[in-house]
Design a protein around this motif. Structure first.
Motif, mmCIF file in Angstrom:
data_model
loop_
_atom_site.group_PDB
_atom_site.id
_atom_site.type_symbol
_atom_site.label_atom_id
_atom_site.label_comp_id
_atom_site.label_asym_id
_atom_site.label_seq_id
_atom_site.Cartn_x
_atom_site.Cartn_y
_atom_site.Cartn_z
ATOM 1 N N SER B 50 0.709 -1.264 -0.238
ATOM 2 C CA SER B 50 -0.295 0.355 -0.491
ATOM 3 C C SER B 50 1.075 1.259 0.217
ATOM 4 C CB SER B 50 -1.407 0.276 1.188
ATOM 5 O OG SER B 50 -0.828 0.285 2.355
ATOM 6 N N LEU B 53 1.493 1.885 -3.695
ATOM 7 C CA LEU B 53 0.276 2.322 -4.696
ATOM 8 C C LEU B 53 -0.028 3.640 -4.051
ATOM 9 C CD1 LEU B 53 -1.896 -0.802 -3.802
ATOM 10 C CD2 LEU B 53 -0.972 -0.506 -5.915
ATOM 11 N N PHE B 58 -3.004 3.169 -9.121
ATOM 12 C CA PHE B 58 -4.118 2.025 -8.811
ATOM 13 C C PHE B 58 -5.454 2.563 -8.839
ATOM 14 C CE2 PHE B 58 -5.110 -1.886 -6.698
ATOM 15 C CZ PHE B 58 -4.896 -2.575 -8.326
ATOM 16 N N LEU B 60 -7.803 -0.704 -9.237
ATOM 17 C CA LEU B 60 -7.938 -1.757 -9.672
ATOM 18 C C LEU B 60 -8.503 -2.001 -10.947
ATOM 19 C CD1 LEU B 60 -9.112 -3.940 -7.289
ATOM 20 C CD2 LEU B 60 -11.370 -2.660 -7.759
ATOM 21 N N THR B 265 -12.473 7.965 7.819
ATOM 22 C CA THR B 265 -12.383 6.861 7.333
ATOM 23 C C THR B 265 -13.220 6.550 6.823
ATOM 24 O OG1 THR B 265 -14.135 6.288 8.860
ATOM 25 C CG2 THR B 265 -11.735 5.555 9.719
ATOM 26 N N LEU B 268 -12.397 7.696 3.565
ATOM 27 C CA LEU B 268 -11.585 7.252 2.423
ATOM 28 C C LEU B 268 -11.899 5.835 2.330
ATOM 29 C CD1 LEU B 268 -7.384 5.658 4.247
ATOM 30 C CD2 LEU B 268 -8.997 4.106 2.912
ATOM 31 N N TYR B 269 -12.967 5.185 2.313
ATOM 32 C CA TYR B 269 -13.688 4.651 1.857
ATOM 33 C C TYR B 269 -14.538 4.638 1.059
ATOM 34 C CZ TYR B 269 -17.991 1.376 1.722
ATOM 35 O OH TYR B 269 -19.029 0.625 0.415
ATOM 36 N N ALA B 272 -11.909 4.923 -2.294
ATOM 37 C CA ALA B 272 -11.101 3.710 -2.525
ATOM 38 C C ALA B 272 -12.363 3.060 -3.087
ATOM 39 C CB ALA B 272 -10.666 2.240 -1.000
ATOM 40 N N PHE B 273 -13.420 2.731 -2.450
ATOM 41 C CA PHE B 273 -14.291 1.291 -2.727
ATOM 42 C C PHE B 273 -15.790 2.748 -3.607
ATOM 43 C CE2 PHE B 273 -12.340 -0.693 0.241
ATOM 44 C CZ PHE B 273 -11.733 -1.316 -0.103
ATOM 45 N N MET B 278 -7.959 3.746 -5.606
ATOM 46 C CA MET B 278 -6.851 2.812 -4.816
ATOM 47 C C MET B 278 -6.392 3.722 -4.441
ATOM 48 S SD MET B 278 -8.773 -0.619 -3.986
ATOM 49 C CE MET B 278 -10.477 -0.837 -4.439
ATOM 50 N N ALA B 281 -6.420 6.876 -2.467
ATOM 51 C CA ALA B 281 -7.051 6.095 -0.895
ATOM 52 C C ALA B 281 -5.888 4.894 -0.320
ATOM 53 C CB ALA B 281 -7.784 4.754 -1.099
ATOM 54 N N SER B 282 -4.652 4.812 -0.173
ATOM 55 C CA SER B 282 -3.648 4.357 -0.003
ATOM 56 C C SER B 282 -3.376 5.206 0.643
ATOM 57 C CB SER B 282 -2.803 3.575 -0.918
ATOM 58 O OG SER B 282 -3.335 2.235 -1.107
ATOM 59 N N ALA B 285 -4.557 6.271 4.051
ATOM 60 C CA ALA B 285 -4.612 5.429 4.945
ATOM 61 C C ALA B 285 -2.832 5.373 5.089
ATOM 62 C CB ALA B 285 -4.710 3.718 3.919
ATOM 63 N N TRP B 286 -1.887 6.232 4.288
ATOM 64 C CA TRP B 286 -0.248 6.479 5.246
ATOM 65 C C TRP B 286 -0.581 7.514 5.745
ATOM 66 C CZ3 TRP B 286 3.352 3.224 6.553
ATOM 67 C CH2 TRP B 286 3.099 2.815 6.270
#
Lengths: 294, 311
Positions: B50, B53, B58, B60, B265, B268-269, B272-273, B278, B281-282, B285-286
Motif C-alpha cells: 500500500s 500503491l 492504481f 483496480l 475513514t 477513505l472508503y 477506495a470503494f 485505490m 486512498a492508499s 491510509a498512510w
C-alpha cells in the motif's frame, strides 16, 4: 470524661452518619437518573418495535397501548432475502471466527509464553506493534489479494484471517494468562518426556478455560458487530450478514417502515444482549485486566 | 576433484546447521506458524504494497502507473474534501474523548464509594458500550435525532420545536459525539479497576489530617489515577480516529449534510470503494497512520510531565 462530652461526641457521630446517609441517597438518585437516561433509548426502540405503526412517532412513552408482533413479521420478510438468511450467515461467520481465533491465537500465545526459540522477543515486539497499526493501511492490498483469489463475495476474506491469528489482540490476552500458569507444571511434564504439543493440549489449554472463553466471547461479539468487513467483501444479498441486512433495510424503506426496521434492529442486538446477561463477569474482568476498548 | 567435495561438505555443514537450528527452535516456529504466515501475507506484505500503491494511480482495473508524490501533493494542496474530513475527525476526537472520559471517571468515582447495587449499576452503564458499534444502534440514533424523533417529542412537551438534528450541518456531528459519549462503559470499568488499586490508608491518613473529600480527590485520587487516564485517553483517541459505522449509517454513506459527518475513514472508503481511486486512498491510509503514530508519540512524550508513576 463527663456524660456531657460523651453525648456531644455521640451527637457528632450521629450527625456525620446522617450526612453520609443523605449523600448516599443523593448519589443513588443521580445514578438511577443516569441509568434511566442510558437505557431509555434502548427500551424505547424495543417498545417501538412492538407497537402499531401509527403510534411510533410523537410519543415519548415506552408503554405501547397494545402489543403487536406484526412489525417483526414485516421486517423479517422486508427484503428479497429474509432475515433468517442474514442471521444464518452472521452466525456461521461468527462461529468460524471464534474457532479460528481461539486455535490460532492460543498456538502463537503458547509459543510466546513458554517455548524458547531464537527471535522470540523480536517477533513478540512485532506482534505488539501490529496492534497499533490501523487496518486501513493493509485494507486495499488485502482486498486485491482476496479479489485475485476469487474470494470476494464469499465468507473466506472474513474468516481465513482469523485462522492466521490476524486479531493479534487475543494473542496478547492469552500470553498474559499463560504466563500466570505455574511453570512447574509444564516443566514436570517436559521431564516426563511430554512433547510441546501435548503440554499445550493437555496442560495449557485445560488450565486456560477462562481466557479462552473471554477470547471466544469477544471474537463472537466483534465479528457479529462487524460492519466494515462485510460491507467491503459481500455483494450478493444471499451472503449478507445481519449488519448489512439492516443497512439495506435503512436504504430501502427507511421512510415507510420504521416499525419493521426497529424490530429487526432489536433482533440483531439479542445475541449481544444474551452474551451480556450470561457472561458479564468474564466481559468485565476481561476489560478491567487488559484495558480492552469496548 | 576437490571443489565439489568442498561444496558437498559446505552443503552438509549448512544442512547440519539447519538441523541444529531446527531442533532447538523448530517447535517454537511450528506453533508460531499460523500467526507468522498471517503477519507476512496479511500485514507486512500489504503494508509495503500500500505504501507503493500510494505512489501510483492504481484504480483496480488497470495496472498501477507510478506518479511519484502526486497523490500526497494533491491531498495537501488541492483536496477540499480531505480538509473537511480532517476537520470533522479532529472535532469529533477533541470533543468526544474528553467528554467520554469525564463521564467514565465521574461515574466510576461515584460507584467506588462502596455503594450498594454496584454490580447492577456497572452492568447498566456498560451495556451501551457493548452494543454501541452495531448498525442497530446507529439506526436508533438516526431516529432519536430525526425531526419527529424521540428527542424532539421530548422537547415538544416543553413547547420547544427542535430541528432535524441529523440533517442539520451544525448539529449532525454532535449527535455522533453524544453517541460516543453514551458508550463510556468500558473506560469506566478500567477506571473502576484503577480506583481499587489506590490504597485506602492514604485516604485515612488524609482524613486524619483534615483534608476534605474534594481535596482528597484532587490530591490523591486524580494523581494516582493518571496512568489509567493516560491509557484510556490513548486507546479512546485511536478508536475515535477509526470510527466509521455510525457516520456511515447516519449519513447514508455520504458524510453529509454538507460533509459535516465526513469522518476520515468514511472519506477513505468513498475514495477506495466508491470511486476505485485505490492509489489515492492508499495515500490517505498512510496519512492516517502517520497522524495516529504522531499523536501516540506526542502523548507518550507529554506523559512524563503529567502521568504519575509510583515506583
Amino acid at each position: 470524661m463527663t456524660d456531657a462530652t460523651l453525648s456531644v461526641a455521640a451527637a457528632d457521630l450521629e450527625a456525620a452518619a446522617r450526612r453520609r446517609r443523605i449523600l448516599n441517597l443523593v448519589v443513588h438518585g443521580l445514578l438511577i437518573a443516569a441509568s434511566v437516561l442510558m437505557l431509555y433509548p434502548l427500551l424505547w426502540m424495543l417498545s417501538a418495535s412492538l407497537r402499531p405503526e401509527a403510534e411510533i412517532f410523537g410519543s415519548t412513552s415506552i408503554w405501547p397501548s397494545e402489543i403487536s408482533f406484526e412489525a417483526y413479521r414485516r421486517g423479517w420478510f422486508g427484503l428479497q432475502e429474509s432475515f433468517g438468511v442474514f442471521f444464518r450467515n452472521s452466525f456461521v461467520i461468527a462461529v468460524l471466527s471464534v474457532i479460528g481465533n481461539v486455535m490460532a491465537c492460543s498456538l502463537a500465545a503458547y509459543a510466546f509464553a513458554r517455548l524458547k526459540f531464537r527471535g522470540r522477543n523480536f517477533w513478540f515486539a512485532i506482534m505488539l506493534g501490529t496492534l497499533m497499526i490501523p487496518y486501513h493501511v493493509t485494507l486495499i492490498p488485502q482486498y486485491v489479494l482476496f479479489l485475485n483469489l476469487g474470494w470476494v463475495d464469499t465468507f473466506l476474506p472474513l474468516v481465513v484471517p482469523k485462522f492466521l491469528a490476524h486479531d493479534a489482540f487475543f494473542i496478547f490476552l492469552m500470553v498474559q494468562f499463560f504466563r500466570g500458569i505455574p511453570r512447574e507444571l509444564d516443566e514436570a511434564a517436559m521431564m516426563d518426556g511430554c512433547s510441546p504439543w501435548r503440554i499445550y493440549w493437555k496442560i495449557m489449554l485445560p488450565l486456560s478455560m477462562p481466557v479462552l472463553a473471554t477470547a471466544a466471547i469477544f471474537s463472537f461479539l466483534w465479528t457479529w458487530d462487524d460492519f466494515f468487513g462485510p460491507l467491503i467483501y459481500l455483494n450478493d444479498m444471499r451472503n449478507f450478514t445481519v449488519q448489512l441486512g439492516l443497512r439495506s433495510f435503512v436504504d430501502s424503506s427507511s421512510q415507510s417502515d420504521w416499525g419493521g426496521l426497529f424490530a429487526m434492529s432489536t433482533l440483531t442486538l439479542v445475541p449481544v444482549f444474551f452474551f451480556f446477561l450470561f457472561f458479564q463477569r468474564l466481559l468485565i474482568e476481561g476489560i478491567a485486566t487488559t484495558g480492552m476498548k469496548r | 576433484m576437490p571443489a565439489p567435495a568442498a561444496a558437498g561438505a559446505a552443503g552438509a555443514e549448512r544442512a547440519g546447521r539447519f538441523a541444529r537450528f531446527w531442533s532447538a527452535n523448530g517447535a517454537g516456529y511450528m506453533f508460531l506458524a499460523p500467526w507468522l504466515i498471517g503477519f507476512m501475507v496479511l500485514t507486512a506484505g500489504p503494508a509495503l504494497i500500500s505504501l507503493y500503491l500510494s505512489l501510483t494511480d492504481f484504480d483496480l482495473l488497470r495496472p498501477p502507473n507510478w506518479v511519484g508524490t502526486a497523490n500526497y501533493e494533491r491531498i495537501f494542496t488541492a483536496d477540499a474534501k480531505f480538509m473537511a474530513s480532517m476537520r470533522v475527525t479532529l472535532f469529533f476526537v477533541i470533543f468526544s474523548v474528553p467528554l467520554k472520559l469525564a463521564f467514565a471517571l465521574a461515574v466510576a468515582v461515584a460507584l467506588n464509594r462502596g455503594i450498594r447495587g454496584l454490580p447492577l449499576y456497572r452492568a447498566i452503564f456498560y451495556l451501551p458500550s457493548l452494543l454501541g458499534t452495531s448498525v442497530a444502534i446507529a439506526v436508533l440514533w438516526r431516529q432519536l435525532f430525526a425531526r419527529d424523533g424521540l428527542v424532539n417529542s421530548f422537547l415538544a412537551t416543553f413547547g420547544i420545536e427542535g430541528p432535524s438534528w441529523i440533517s442539520h450541518p451544525d448539529y449532525a456531528l454532535w449527535t455522533l459525539i453524544i453517541l460516543s459519549v453514551w458508550q463510556f462503559g468500558s473506560p469506566m470499568i478500567i477506571f473502576l479497576a484503577g480506583l481499587r488499586q489506590i490504597p485506602t490508608d492514604m485516604y485515612e491518613a488524609a482524613s486524619l489530617d483534615g483534608a476534605s473529600k474534594s481535596r482528597q480527590f484532587w490530591k490523591i485520587t486524580l494523581p494516582l489515577l493518571t496512568p489509567v487516564i493516560f491509557f484510556n485517553a490513548v486507546v479512546q483517541t485511536i478508536e475515535s480516529f477509526k470510527a466509521f459505522t455510525p457516520a456511515f449509517i447516519i449519513s447514508g454513506g455520504t458524510g453529509g449534510p454538507v460533509n459535516s459527518t465526513l469522518f476520515y475513514t468514511l472519506y477513505l472508503y468513498q475514495e477506495a470503494f466508491g470511486f476505485l481511486r485505490m492509489g489515492y486512498a492508499s495515500a490517505l491510509a498512510w496519512i492516517l497512520v502517520v497522524i495516529i503514530a504522531a499523536f501516540t508519540a506526542l502523548s507518550f512524550l507529554s506523559s512524563r510531565y503529567w502521568v504519575h508513576y509510583d515506583d
